[in-house]
Scaffold this active site. Sequence first.
Site, PDB file in Angstrom:
ATOM      1  N   SER A 178       0.849  -1.203   0.000  1.00 51.32           N
ATOM      2  CA  SER A 178       0.000   0.000   0.000  1.00 51.32           C
ATOM      3  C   SER A 178       0.874   1.239   0.000  1.00 51.32           C
ATOM      4  CB  SER A 178      -0.878   0.001   1.241  1.00 51.32           C
ATOM      5  OG  SER A 178      -0.088   0.333   2.371  1.00 51.32           O
ATOM      6  N   LYS A 179       0.243   2.388  -0.265  1.00 46.96           N
ATOM      7  CA  LYS A 179       1.042   3.621  -0.288  1.00 46.96           C
ATOM      8  C   LYS A 179       1.609   3.904   1.107  1.00 46.96           C
ATOM      9  CE  LYS A 179      -2.597   6.991   0.476  1.00 46.96           C
ATOM     10  NZ  LYS A 179      -3.452   8.030   0.025  1.00 46.96           N
ATOM     11  N   ARG A 180       0.917   3.419   2.143  1.00 43.67           N
ATOM     12  CA  ARG A 180       1.432   3.608   3.505  1.00 43.67           C
ATOM     13  C   ARG A 180       2.728   2.816   3.716  1.00 43.67           C
ATOM     14  NH1 ARG A 180      -3.750   3.949   3.843  1.00 43.67           N
ATOM     15  NH2 ARG A 180      -4.003   1.692   3.819  1.00 43.67           N
ATOM     16  N   GLY A 216       4.965   2.350   1.473  1.00 41.76           N
ATOM     17  CA  GLY A 216       6.001   3.154   0.837  1.00 41.76           C
ATOM     18  C   GLY A 216       6.495   4.226   1.783  1.00 41.76           C
ATOM     19  N   ALA A 217       5.547   4.932   2.434  1.00 42.51           N
ATOM     20  CA  ALA A 217       5.914   6.015   3.352  1.00 42.51           C
ATOM     21  C   ALA A 217       6.710   5.438   4.525  1.00 42.51           C
ATOM     22  CB  ALA A 217       4.657   6.719   3.834  1.00 42.51           C
TER      23      ALA A 217
END
Length: 505
Positions: free
Chosen positions: A260-262, A264-265
């Site tokens: 998920s994009k989370r 990545g962060a």
Amino acid sequence: MSDKVRVRFAPSPTGGLHLGGVRTVLFNYLFARQHQGTFILRIEDTDQSRFVSGAEEYISECLKWCGLHPDESPEKGGPYGPYRQSERKAIYRQYAEQLVQEGHAYYAFDTPEELEQKRRQIPNFQYGHMFRSEMRNSTSLPKEEVKQLLDSGAPYVVRIKMPVGETISFTDMIRGEVSFETGLSDDKVLLKADGMPTYHLAVVVDDHLMKITHAFRGEEWLPSAPVHLLLWKYLGWEDDMPQWAHLPLILKPDGNGKLSKRDGARLGFPVYAMSWTDPASGEVIPGFRERGFLPEAFINMLAMLGWNDGTEHELFSLDELVEKFSLGRVSKAGAKFDFEKAKWFNTEWIKKLEENKLRTYVEEVFAQNNISVPDRDKLGVVIGMVKDRCHLLTDFVLQGGYFFKSPESFDLDAVKPKWTEQKEEFFRSFAQILLEHRSLSSHELEEKFKELATEKGFKIGEVMLPYRIMLVGGKFGPAVFDITKLIGEEEAVRRIDTGLGAIGA
Ligand code: GLU
């Protein structure tokens, strides 16, 4: 182009494009090109509540950056347009009505409050065969009342009437035979109160009208397949149904769930193809492009997430992928994402890419970093000298920028503690030599430097490192005398002057 193969990428423009989305585009594209077919971009924007401004333009730009150009799209048009579902609103109602008339769908008049109340009363409430008769719809209300409600303009949605006890199956091109029990799914809304179709109705109608032959989409859409299969059947189009391929998920690096994009962060790598700025919050979600990935490497890396050609070979251009790709070699299992491996692809592509293309990419990155390149030939030489040190395009700023712009800071810690007046004298003399012997080759210059060092009683390293730092700002870069020749003697002398000033300060 033939109508034998028509595939589509059908994103909902709700935000940035996840790398899994780009892989779906890629597999669509490869399949279409391989069969001299047609690749279509269709924007699925019927959910007005999820409209995000700029998202459609962003998707088009991503496709351009990746070099995956659609043959038919909202921008390009085509014989089956419009390609934006919101512009096709008038098309869908007749199909919803047909389904109601034939008993496969019904009008539901429940208000949002009534639905909310039901959800509160019944844990895990599903609007389906279990509770259909308790709700206010054309299967539960007397005919007269239904007519009255419709005549009075009461708001309603159209829902599919999911059958009970049927098994529906289809053959997925990747997963093989897949079956579902129909009773498990709820009665999905097909047409909303505002007259817009939902995704389920629109996707089937448009795949039919646009003559889609093969549909590739992420595995997360598999649970929707039974509804779609029934709609194909109920609308009488079963024989034209596309062949489905549900692509395996791209997983977190540890394999635990979808990336998920989370993630990545949290782990410090991009998950979106290009940076996306959320128009509501202003939050910027980083992208592969901005991180310094070449589209060639990004595409190659994505192809290998779930596919291989059966050999150890891993580097493929888009044309090679078109030639080699086969659905039979796409794995059913999810593919773990590995950022280090993604960087490896980029490093290899920096080495492999045609010189002129690489030069254009580096020029763009330089322009974004206010480094002007008056001489393209010189840039070509610089790239040749430093590309082995670069893993990302952005690395060229540090590794190659100083050829065009004097360093803005110096790694003084590396020279200051051992600095002496004698060293300053050495550099003043060397600057003199530079100005007096402009025709020396880099090798001859190195000899002169060494002679001078010996004469002044220095070991080479003692003066070589400070010279490198004056030229480039830090302890990196190719041979210093090659750098000297390329920036020119006068510029080298200017950098010695500035360097001496900084060290002495
Ligand atoms: N609109 C869906 C999405 O956003 C498309 C799914 C499909 O390809 O059927 O991914």
